[in-house]
Write an enzyme that holds these catalytic residues in place. Structure first.
Site, PDB file in Angstrom:
ATOM      1  N   HIS A   1       0.827   5.809  -1.446  1.00 41.19           N
ATOM      2  CA  HIS A   1       0.268   6.874  -2.273  1.00 41.19           C
ATOM      3  C   HIS A   1       1.047   6.964  -3.584  1.00 41.19           C
ATOM      4  O   HIS A   1       1.941   7.807  -3.762  1.00 41.19           O
ATOM      5  CB  HIS A   1       0.330   8.210  -1.532  1.00 41.19           C
TER       6      HIS A   1
ATOM      7  N   HIS B   1       0.850  -1.196   0.000  1.00 35.54           N
ATOM      8  CA  HIS B   1       0.000   0.000   0.000  1.00 35.54           C
ATOM      9  C   HIS B   1       0.882   1.240   0.000  1.00 35.54           C
ATOM     10  O   HIS B   1       1.983   1.250   0.559  1.00 35.54           O
ATOM     11  CB  HIS B   1      -0.929   0.004   1.221  1.00 35.54           C
TER      12      HIS B   1
END
Length: 325
Positions: free
Chosen positions: A110, A108
């Site tokens: 951004h 995970h």
């Protein structure tokens, strides 16, 4: 004469043996490339800021990794960049697909969508969550000023600046510029140059295409529970027991991170934003994802639209006319 025949026989046997070794090598290579994606061993959640991603990652991935036997790894992008250079994409893909000690893995971070297929490798399981674009922008705007309940002692970059979103928008401030809204489309569009061009129609088209073709599932912040239920029955290796676990959490953990103070914009500001082309495009993408998810969820629940029904839905197919017996 006899030696000539033996020589010919030896040549044929050696040739056959070499061909056999080549076939074994090719077969082994094919299995190497097909093994990891076929095993559903990698999930990538390229999470978008202020969409509930902290709640999902911490309350689901970090809570379930021991019980379900997978690894969780955070992709930390330098200087909060959303895109990688082409060489970095190559090394990232190589690391993810060959780091066998960390399989199965839930990644995970951004970062914009990375297409593994451009590098000749099958894509992993991609998932994501998006939010109504104005709600997301407002949450981010006030988060910079007042912080949230997650890291209480951390001073945010706009701390002490009490300017409302309406006041910022009236004076055309940077934090409320519609360019700040252009984020969910680029995350799905990926790494092409036009993805970051604010208001580019090709970016919207690519984002829709990737969402349909490259992602297993994209949910919305307002329906996170429904998405968790769908993931449990679709990717049980990672999400077995996720719905029951999520339902057992108290209110603070089920909504792990929320901005302390938000002031809704007035009608005049709303009217102007809704006429803005960037908002129209981001809203079009949001509506597209919302409708796509709703259709998937209704079909999976047999039309009931109840998350609880997913785990007890009978199979809608069976095998027959099997030969040979």
């Amino acid at each position: 004469m006899l030696w000539t025949k033996r020589k010919t026989l030896y040549t044929v046997l050696i040739t056959v043996f070499i061909l056999f070794l080549c076939i074994l090598k090719l077969k082994g290579r094919a299995n190497y490339y097909l093994k990891w994606p076929a095993g559903n061993s990698i999930v990538i959640y390229n999470r978008i800021p202020k969409t509930g991603s902290t709640t999902f990652t911490n309350a689901i991935a970090y809570d379930l990794y021991k019980e379900n036997g997978f690894n969780v790894l955070h992709v930390n992008m330098t200087k909060n960049r959303q895109v990688m250079s082409l060489p970095d994409q190559y090394t990232f893909i190589n690391n993810v697909t060959t780091w066998t000690d960390r399989l199965p893995a839930f990644y995970h971070g951004h970062v914009a969508f990375i297409d593994f297929q451009r590098f000749g490798v099958a894509n992993p399981i991609y998932i994501n969550i998006i939010r109504e674009p104005l709600e997301r922008l407002l949450s981010h705007y006030y988060f910079l000023r007042y912080g949230d309940n997650y890291r209480v002692g951390l001073k945010r970059s706009r701390a002490g600046n009490n300017e409302t979103f309406d006041e910022c928008y009236t004076r055309s401030g940077k934090d409320c510029d519609m360019k700040q809204m252009w984020i969910q489309i680029p995350y799905f569009c990926g790494h092409y140059h036009f993805c970051g061009e604010v208001g580019n129609p090709e970016a919207l088209r690519m984002a829709k295409q990737n969402a349909m073709e490259k992602y297993l599932l994209v949910g919305t912040t307002s329906r996170m529970r429904d998405m968790i239920a769908l993931l449990e029955v679709t990717v049980p290796n990672f999400f077995k027991g996720a719905l029951q676990h999520f339902d057992s959490l108290d209110a603070n953990r089920a909504h792990l991170r929320y901005t302390k103070k938000k002031i809704p914009p007035n009608d005049q500001t709303l009217s102007m934003i809704r006429r803005d082309e960037v908002y129209k495009m981001e809203r079009e993408f949001y509506d597209f994802i919302r409708d796509l998810f709703d259709a998937i969820f209704k079909k999976a629940t047999g039309g009931s639209s109840k998350a609880e029904d997913l785990v007890k839905m009978p199979l809608q197919y069976h095998f027959e006319k099997i030969k040979p017996l």
